[in-house]
Scaffold this active site. Structure first.
Site, short mmCIF file in Angstrom:
data_model
loop_
_atom_site.label_atom_id
_atom_site.label_comp_id
_atom_site.label_asym_id
_atom_site.label_seq_id
_atom_site.Cartn_x
_atom_site.Cartn_y
_atom_site.Cartn_z
N LYS A 1 -0.17 4.63 -1.49
CA LYS A 1 -1.07 5.58 -0.83
C LYS A 1 -0.38 6.91 -0.52
O LYS A 1 -1.03 7.89 -0.21
CB LYS A 1 -1.65 4.94 0.44
CG LYS A 1 -2.68 3.87 0.11
CD LYS A 1 -3.39 3.33 1.32
CE LYS A 1 -4.47 2.34 0.86
NZ LYS A 1 -5.04 1.59 1.99
N HIS B 1 -5.29 -5.77 -5.98
CA HIS B 1 -6.74 -5.49 -5.95
C HIS B 1 -7.47 -6.02 -7.19
O HIS B 1 -8.60 -5.63 -7.44
CB HIS B 1 -7.00 -3.99 -5.80
CG HIS B 1 -6.76 -3.48 -4.42
ND1 HIS B 1 -7.56 -3.82 -3.35
CD2 HIS B 1 -5.79 -2.67 -3.91
CE1 HIS B 1 -7.09 -3.24 -2.24
NE2 HIS B 1 -6.02 -2.54 -2.56
N ASP C 1 0.80 -1.22 0.00
CA ASP C 1 0.00 0.00 0.00
C ASP C 1 0.84 1.28 0.00
O ASP C 1 0.31 2.37 0.28
CB ASP C 1 -0.95 -0.01 1.22
CG ASP C 1 -2.19 -0.86 0.94
OD1 ASP C 1 -2.55 -1.05 -0.25
OD2 ASP C 1 -2.82 -1.34 1.91
FE LIG Z 1 -4.29 -1.88 -1.32
FE LIG Z 2 -3.89 -3.24 1.81
#
Ligand SMILES: [Fe+2]
Ligand SMILES: [Fe+2]
Length: 342
Positions: A203, A253, A200
């Site tokens: 982000k 994802h 992640d």
């Molecule tokens: Fe993610």
């Molecule tokens: Fe995640």
């Protein structure tokens, strides 16, 4: 030749049936500060090379029961780094150029020539080895810097969004459990765990107003969040040392039915390790409390994963994941408690 130019303390192994010749070579090389070990027959010499590290091997071409080129072939099976000088009595008895190239023999010495030539060969051999070792250690350092850089990015996001850091640690812990029960190879496990740690990181490129929003996201905001796997893939394309983890991160994802993001990959077109990461990632998201939802129990999360088999997740992997969690319940509860700040 100035003896100061010579690099000292190389560890050299010499194999020759001619004891007198070896004595001469040994005396000269010892005089230059090298450690010399001699063998009159190749079999025990090879055993010695297997058990301790040498910088250079000087080997006679014609010997029994195995010739020098065969000795080199056997040595190259376990040591690609050692610098090898093949020697023979006369030019007519020299190995062919092909043999020299195929076996990665770096130098050839005729015993009839002057010994200072052998010293020059050894000196350049040792310099070569030193350079190779320097480059290797620089590469290792560079790899470490790049992983440190990824960790800095993760710490930067975690400083403003505490959840991402803790979530990444838990996802890595679930991946570790799952990798073990799936019997993944050590390199697959390593790539999966690295990808889990940094999945992640993208982000960092999401505006705070969206990332830190205290409530349900609008469709537009959700579309913005969906950019994070691609942002991470772009960040990690900085070096080919991340080549193995980029597809795992980029596709964590994706959905098994092809309705995921960013590439709408379907089924086995999604990298196997990305399918594994996707389940571990979702499991943690379900059992975690978020501004827009309460945490679910482990049982509820497993029910959710079962329901999403063959739609969101690879069906056979979701089944194995459920088994893994059920068989490691105490450990899983520990992961949830210890990597979550209340
Ligand atoms: Fe993610
Ligand atoms: Fe995640």
């Amino acid at each position: 030749m100035n003896s100061n130019d010579i690099i000292k303390n190389a560890k050299i192994l010499v194999i020759d049936e001619d004891v007198n010749m070896m004595e001469i070579i040994s005396e000269i090389l010892t005089g230059y500060g090298h450690t010399v070990v001699t063998f009159t027959e190749p079999v025990s010499a090879i055993e010695e090379l297997k058990s301790s590290k040498y910088d250079l091997l000087i080997v006679n071409y014609l010997m029994s029961p195995v010739n020098g080129d065969r000795v080199v072939e056997l040595v190259r099976e376990f040591d690609k780094e050692i610098y090898i000088i093949l020697m023979s009595m006369h030019r007519d008895l020299a190995p062919s150029i092909e043999t020299m190239q195929n076996l990665d023999i770096q130098a050839y010495f005729e015993k009839s020539s002057r010994f200072d030539q052998l010293i020059i060969m050894i000196q350049s051999g040792i310099k070569y080895i030193e350079q190779i070792r320097k480059v290797k250690s620089m590469n290792l350092k560079l790899d470490q810097y790049l992983f440190d850089f990824a960790q800095i990015l993760l710490n930067t996001i975690t400083a403003k969004d505490h959840y991402t850091g803790e979530h990444s640690k838990r996802v890595k812990a679930y991946c570790e459990l799952f990798a073990k029960s799936l019997g993944l190879s050590s390199s697959d496990t390593e790539n999966l765990l690295t990808a889990a740690s940094f999945h992640d990181v993208g982000k960092i490129g999401i505006p705070d107003s969206v990332l830190l929003k205290n409530g349900k996201l609008t469709d537009d905001e959700y579309d913005t969040i969906k950019l994070h796997p691609v942002i991470a893939a772009n960040i990690f394309s900085v070096s080919d040392i991340f080549d193995a983890i980029v597809p795992i991160i980029k596709h964590h994802h994706e959905r098994y039915d092809g309705n995921g993001y960013p590439d709408k990959l379907k089924g086995d077109a999604i990298e196997y390790l990305a399918r594994i990461l996707s389940i571990c990632d979702s499991f943690d998201a379900i059992v975690s409390k978020r501004p827009y939802k309460d945490e679910c129990s482990i049982e509820e999360a497993l029910e959710e994963i079962k329901k999403s088999a063959n739609t969101q997740f690879d069906g056979s992997l979701s089944e194995k994941f459920i088994d893994t969690i059920n068989q490691n319940m105490d450990h899983v509860k520990d992961i949830i408690v210890n990597n979550t700040s209340k």
